[in-house]
Design an enzyme around this catalytic site. Sequence first.
Site, PDB file in Angstrom:
ATOM      1  CB  SER A 149      -0.962  -0.025   1.191  1.00 43.08           C
ATOM      2  OG  SER A 149      -1.930   0.983   1.087  1.00 43.08           O
ATOM      3  CG  ASP A 302      -3.110   4.262  -1.251  1.00 38.99           C
ATOM      4  OD1 ASP A 302      -3.901   4.095  -2.197  1.00 38.99           O
ATOM      5  OD2 ASP A 302      -3.030   3.480  -0.283  1.00 38.99           O
ATOM      6  CG  ASP A 304      -2.813  -0.282  -2.439  1.00 36.08           C
ATOM      7  OD1 ASP A 304      -2.837   0.865  -1.951  1.00 36.08           O
ATOM      8  OD2 ASP A 304      -3.355  -1.257  -1.881  1.00 36.08           O
ATOM      9  CG  ASP A 306      -6.069   0.616  -0.589  1.00 35.18           C
ATOM     10  OD1 ASP A 306      -5.301   1.594  -0.577  1.00 35.18           O
ATOM     11  OD2 ASP A 306      -5.991  -0.319   0.230  1.00 35.18           O
TER      12      ASP A 306
END
Length: 546
Positions: A149, A302, A304, A306
């Site tokens: 992440s 961010d 990734d 999500d």
Amino acid sequence: MATDDLRTLAETWLADDPDPAGRDEIRALLDRLPDSAAELADRFAGPLTFGTAGLRGRLRAGPNGMNLAVVTRAAAGLVGWLAAQGGEGPLIIGYDARHGSKDFAEQTARVATATGREALVLPRPLPTPVLAYAVRKLDAVAGVMVTASHNPPQDNGYKVYLGAQLGGPAGAGAQIVPPADAGIEAAIQAVGTLTEVKLGGPGTVLGEEIVQGYVESAAAVVAGGPRGLRVAYTPLHGVGGEVLAAAFNAAGFDAPAVVAEQAEPDPEFPTVAFPNPEEPGAMDLLLALATERGADLAIANDPDADRCAVAIPAGDDGWRALRGDELGVLLADHLIRRGTPGTFATTIVSSTQLKALCAARDTPYAETLTGFKWIVRGAEELAYGYEEALGYCVAPDLVRDKDGITAALTVAELAATLKAEGKSLRDRLNELDTELGVHRTDQVSVRVDDLAEITRAMAHVRSNPPATLLGQPVTEVEDRAPVADVLTLRTAGARVVIRPSGTEPKLKAYLEVIEPVRGGKPADAQFRSGTGMAQLRKEVSAALGL
């Protein structure tokens, strides 16, 4: 740990590590003993533990790191646990563009196929929401997403999602929760030597149809309406850029202006100190671009994708990043106005303004423990969920997790609608504050070197809770132990939630000050709440005893 013991542990690891690069790393450290003793001791301090966030750690050889050996063992444990639960169907595997992500995904597929389990691999580095979508869409038994992440570049991680068979209707395509995490961890620990773990073929690489399916479904989340909006955007060197641009196009929006220096995936994240849009300075290039292009809205994902961060024009003051709670309530209000049926949920550390909004709109409301694994299970008929850390689930039937792409589309829809009415997101925030009262939120976060300090601080505040906050008596002290290590203090106009961080060596206190608006002047109440928040930070810091 004695040098001889370290050498024994390291040599045992060498005999079992399937990765030549990892073996070279450990050999180099062995050659440097005793100078390398501290480094070796840290790497062999214990294995990374598989928890409700899966695995996450530094990329390095040894059991206390993310590497091919650790991932092989994790994959073998996961696949064995799925079989033991009677789970049938494919395992879907996704990965981002971090160092090692593709290799870890491919190794997971090989472990799965060796057991006869079908492994379906996403076609390229893609956002986490695409993996969560694919688990539901393809009725998979489970999904693995290789990502860390918004962690620093030296980290990677391994998240697990369950399909409907093992996760149930509310948890279909959601992250795992207890007791699944403990069961998977036990299965990982039961794996013997890695030389005994068989590897099969690389699995089946899915076509672009799965990505296109997500894009079209994401675009359908927003209704028809005004689309006249100028957006500046950054994926922060992550994997969200191409998918977000496609979703905006499919939804009828003009292509966002993208920060060129951050447009392509780069595992080194060279332009930011920390690839998290919440961190100071992370959105500087985005806001400069937004100013240059005269944008109406600035959006960051961010790495990734999500999470979704938003900044709005602030007049002569440039741009103002919205707090997660502000965007969370804006999106909830928008969805309620659109007539979205179901329950609206958030966590015990998020603003209570959503609860006030739901009460005012006669809308079902739910409150859960921290984390999206709990939010998406908070109600059978979930309409929307959010957490203050920039996570929003605006379409739970599509993605049963936070999704920065659909959140970006939804806030763009709201901003375009307001713009067509001659209004702005700032105007809508003022309207909500006037109706519901100003709910200002902030955090006190204390990083420690010794986790025992957090235990002592929690014990201290439990046994010595403050009698007053902001001059008002503390009317309620709610202790959620032993279910959760969370302590909540409430007064008539303030709330404090204290808990250890689940991912970092930090003690966190989530602060909220509530000020009613008098005489239709939200600015006055916003000023009072700011003054109160500054004082509350001091009082809570003192109460923690750190």
